[in-house]
Design a protein around this motif. Structure first.
Motif, short mmCIF file in Angstrom:
data_model
loop_
_atom_site.label_atom_id
_atom_site.label_comp_id
_atom_site.label_asym_id
_atom_site.label_seq_id
_atom_site.Cartn_x
_atom_site.Cartn_y
_atom_site.Cartn_z
N PRO A 94 -9.41 6.60 -5.21
CA PRO A 94 -10.26 5.72 -4.83
C PRO A 94 -10.12 4.34 -5.23
CG PRO A 94 -11.14 7.63 -5.93
CD PRO A 94 -9.63 8.01 -5.97
N VAL A 95 -9.22 3.94 -6.27
CA VAL A 95 -8.89 2.51 -6.77
C VAL A 95 -8.03 1.87 -6.07
CG1 VAL A 95 -8.52 1.26 -8.81
CG2 VAL A 95 -9.99 3.41 -9.08
N THR A 96 -6.87 2.81 -5.76
CA THR A 96 -5.64 2.00 -5.14
C THR A 96 -5.78 1.10 -4.14
OG1 THR A 96 -4.17 3.96 -6.30
CG2 THR A 96 -3.09 2.82 -4.25
N ALA A 97 -6.44 1.67 -3.05
CA ALA A 97 -6.43 0.76 -1.68
C ALA A 97 -7.22 -0.42 -2.18
CB ALA A 97 -7.31 1.64 -0.59
N ALA A 98 -8.50 -0.35 -3.01
CA ALA A 98 -9.34 -1.67 -3.33
C ALA A 98 -8.30 -2.50 -4.03
CB ALA A 98 -10.32 -0.92 -4.03
N LYS A 99 -7.64 -2.04 -5.10
CA LYS A 99 -6.94 -2.93 -5.83
C LYS A 99 -5.99 -3.61 -5.08
CE LYS A 99 -6.30 -1.44 -9.90
NZ LYS A 99 -6.39 -1.21 -11.52
N VAL A 100 -5.15 -2.88 -4.36
CA VAL A 100 -4.10 -3.67 -3.55
C VAL A 100 -4.90 -4.55 -2.49
CG1 VAL A 100 -2.21 -3.28 -1.87
CG2 VAL A 100 -2.47 -1.76 -3.90
N LYS A 118 -9.75 -10.76 4.73
CA LYS A 118 -11.13 -10.92 4.06
C LYS A 118 -11.54 -9.46 3.88
CE LYS A 118 -12.41 -15.26 4.73
NZ LYS A 118 -11.04 -15.98 4.35
N LEU A 119 -12.21 -8.96 2.57
CA LEU A 119 -12.69 -7.76 2.11
C LEU A 119 -14.36 -7.77 3.02
CD1 LEU A 119 -11.34 -7.27 -1.17
CD2 LEU A 119 -10.67 -6.28 0.82
N ILE A 120 -14.37 -6.63 3.75
CA ILE A 120 -15.86 -6.70 4.26
C ILE A 120 -16.63 -5.63 3.48
CG2 ILE A 120 -17.18 -6.26 6.26
CD1 ILE A 120 -15.24 -8.83 6.57
N GLY A 121 -16.14 -4.70 3.10
CA GLY A 121 -16.84 -3.68 2.44
C GLY A 121 -15.86 -2.31 2.28
N GLY A 122 -16.33 -1.28 2.37
CA GLY A 122 -15.67 0.10 2.32
C GLY A 122 -16.66 1.03 2.18
N PHE A 123 -16.28 2.46 1.96
CA PHE A 123 -16.82 3.39 1.46
C PHE A 123 -16.45 4.56 0.75
CE2 PHE A 123 -15.59 3.73 5.85
CZ PHE A 123 -15.00 4.93 6.03
N MET A 124 -17.00 5.28 -0.01
CA MET A 124 -16.38 6.37 -0.80
C MET A 124 -17.08 7.47 -0.74
SD MET A 124 -15.50 4.91 -4.39
CE MET A 124 -15.74 6.35 -5.41
N GLY A 125 -16.74 8.48 0.35
CA GLY A 125 -17.71 9.73 0.68
C GLY A 125 -18.65 9.21 1.37
N ASP A 126 -19.89 9.27 0.91
CA ASP A 126 -21.29 8.89 1.83
C ASP A 126 -21.85 7.54 1.35
OD1 ASP A 126 -20.99 11.31 3.22
OD2 ASP A 126 -22.42 12.48 1.86
N LYS A 127 -21.05 7.01 0.32
CA LYS A 127 -21.35 5.60 -0.43
C LYS A 127 -21.04 4.58 0.25
CE LYS A 127 -23.33 3.25 -3.92
NZ LYS A 127 -24.59 2.84 -3.67
N VAL A 128 -21.84 3.82 0.93
CA VAL A 128 -21.28 2.50 1.57
C VAL A 128 -21.24 1.39 0.63
CG1 VAL A 128 -21.56 0.89 3.39
CG2 VAL A 128 -21.85 3.12 3.79
N LEU A 129 -19.97 0.64 0.32
CA LEU A 129 -20.21 -0.26 -0.52
C LEU A 129 -19.78 -1.89 0.32
CD1 LEU A 129 -16.98 1.10 -2.51
CD2 LEU A 129 -19.51 1.13 -3.19
N ASP A 130 -20.43 -2.58 -0.21
CA ASP A 130 -20.23 -3.91 0.28
C ASP A 130 -19.06 -4.78 -0.51
OD1 ASP A 130 -20.89 -4.57 -2.53
OD2 ASP A 130 -22.75 -6.03 -1.77
N ALA A 131 -18.62 -5.96 -0.16
CA ALA A 131 -17.56 -6.75 -0.66
C ALA A 131 -17.50 -6.47 -2.12
CB ALA A 131 -17.44 -7.90 -0.20
N ALA A 132 -18.55 -7.10 -2.74
CA ALA A 132 -18.82 -6.98 -4.29
C ALA A 132 -18.45 -5.70 -4.99
CB ALA A 132 -20.02 -7.45 -4.76
N GLY A 133 -18.82 -4.57 -3.99
CA GLY A 133 -18.81 -3.42 -4.59
C GLY A 133 -17.10 -2.75 -4.59
N VAL A 134 -16.35 -3.34 -3.43
CA VAL A 134 -15.03 -3.01 -3.34
C VAL A 134 -14.37 -4.08 -4.57
CG1 VAL A 134 -12.93 -3.56 -2.05
CG2 VAL A 134 -15.09 -2.63 -1.01
N ASP A 135 -14.71 -5.15 -4.68
CA ASP A 135 -14.01 -5.84 -5.77
C ASP A 135 -14.13 -5.30 -7.21
OD1 ASP A 135 -12.73 -8.20 -6.51
OD2 ASP A 135 -14.67 -9.26 -7.64
N LEU A 161 0.91 -1.24 0.03
CA LEU A 161 -0.03 0.13 0.02
C LEU A 161 0.84 1.04 0.00
CD1 LEU A 161 -2.64 -1.19 2.38
CD2 LEU A 161 -3.27 -0.19 0.16
N ARG A 162 1.97 1.34 0.76
CA ARG A 162 2.73 2.39 0.83
C ARG A 162 3.59 2.77 -0.59
NH1 ARG A 162 6.39 0.48 4.56
NH2 ARG A 162 4.63 0.42 5.95
N LYS A 163 3.62 1.47 -1.08
CA LYS A 163 4.35 1.89 -2.40
C LYS A 163 3.42 2.49 -3.43
CE LYS A 163 5.37 -1.62 -4.94
NZ LYS A 163 5.97 -3.11 -5.61
#
Length: 171
Positions: free
Chosen positions: A86-92, A104-121, A43-45
């Motif tokens: 927005p893509v870097t953290a999800a990709k790594v 395990k990927l649980i989910g995430g969020f972008m601003g006010d939008k909450v994503l599930d594991a499929a959304g992060v994928d 991630l740091r790279k």
């Protein structure tokens, strides 16, 4: 952790959430120190970071009310991966999860939008900001290169004709 440390941690998380393009929430139970360092290094790279967080403090930093979608993300041993792009953290994180069963990927969020594991994928499969910039520059340069080639062609042909006449007269 005393009150001052908690307040400092909440402020730190607020700035992380405000500056991050996207935050990926993960479960990391059973990862070794070496595996965590590998993930952090990847991630740091790419300009991101990984942080293990306390669920209550993360929810307070988000400022969400009880029962919101965010509460489903912050249960159990949680770590967050984040980056300005927005893509870097999800990709790594998705790439690391494929090679490690304990992550395990649980989910995430972008601003006010909450994503599930499929959304992060799905987010991880998008091109990064740098890749999009490269494609855009390539598209913009292609017509200019073609125009330059078209403009140079008649002048080159004319120069070859003059050269042919010059060599003919000299012979």
């Amino acid at each position: 952790m005393d009150r001052a440390q908690k307040a400092e941690s909440i402020e730190s998380l607020k700035s992380v959430f405000a500056d991050a393009g996207a935050v990926v929430v993960t479960h990391n139970l059973g990862l070794t120190v070496a595996e965590m360092e590998d993930l952090r290094g990847r991630l740091r790279k790419e300009g991101g970071a990984f942080k293990v967080v306390k669920n209550r403090l993360a929810l307070k930093a988000l400022g969400v009310e009880e029962g919101s979608e965010y509460h489903d993300l912050f249960k159990g041993p949680v770590g967050i991966a984040y980056a300005a792009d927005p893509v870097t953290a999800a990709k790594v994180a998705a790439e690391f999860a494929k090679g490690n069963d304990k992550f395990k990927l649980i989910g995430g969020f972008m601003g006010d939008k909450v994503l599930d594991a499929a959304g992060v994928d799905a987010l991880s499969k998008l091109p990064s900001l740098d890749q999009l910039r490269g494609k855009l520059i390539g598209l913009l340069q292609a017509p200019a290169t073609k125009i330059a080639g078209v403009l140079q062609a008649p002048a080159g042909q004319l120069a070859r004709v003059f050269n042919a006449y010059a060599t003919k007269d000299a012979a």
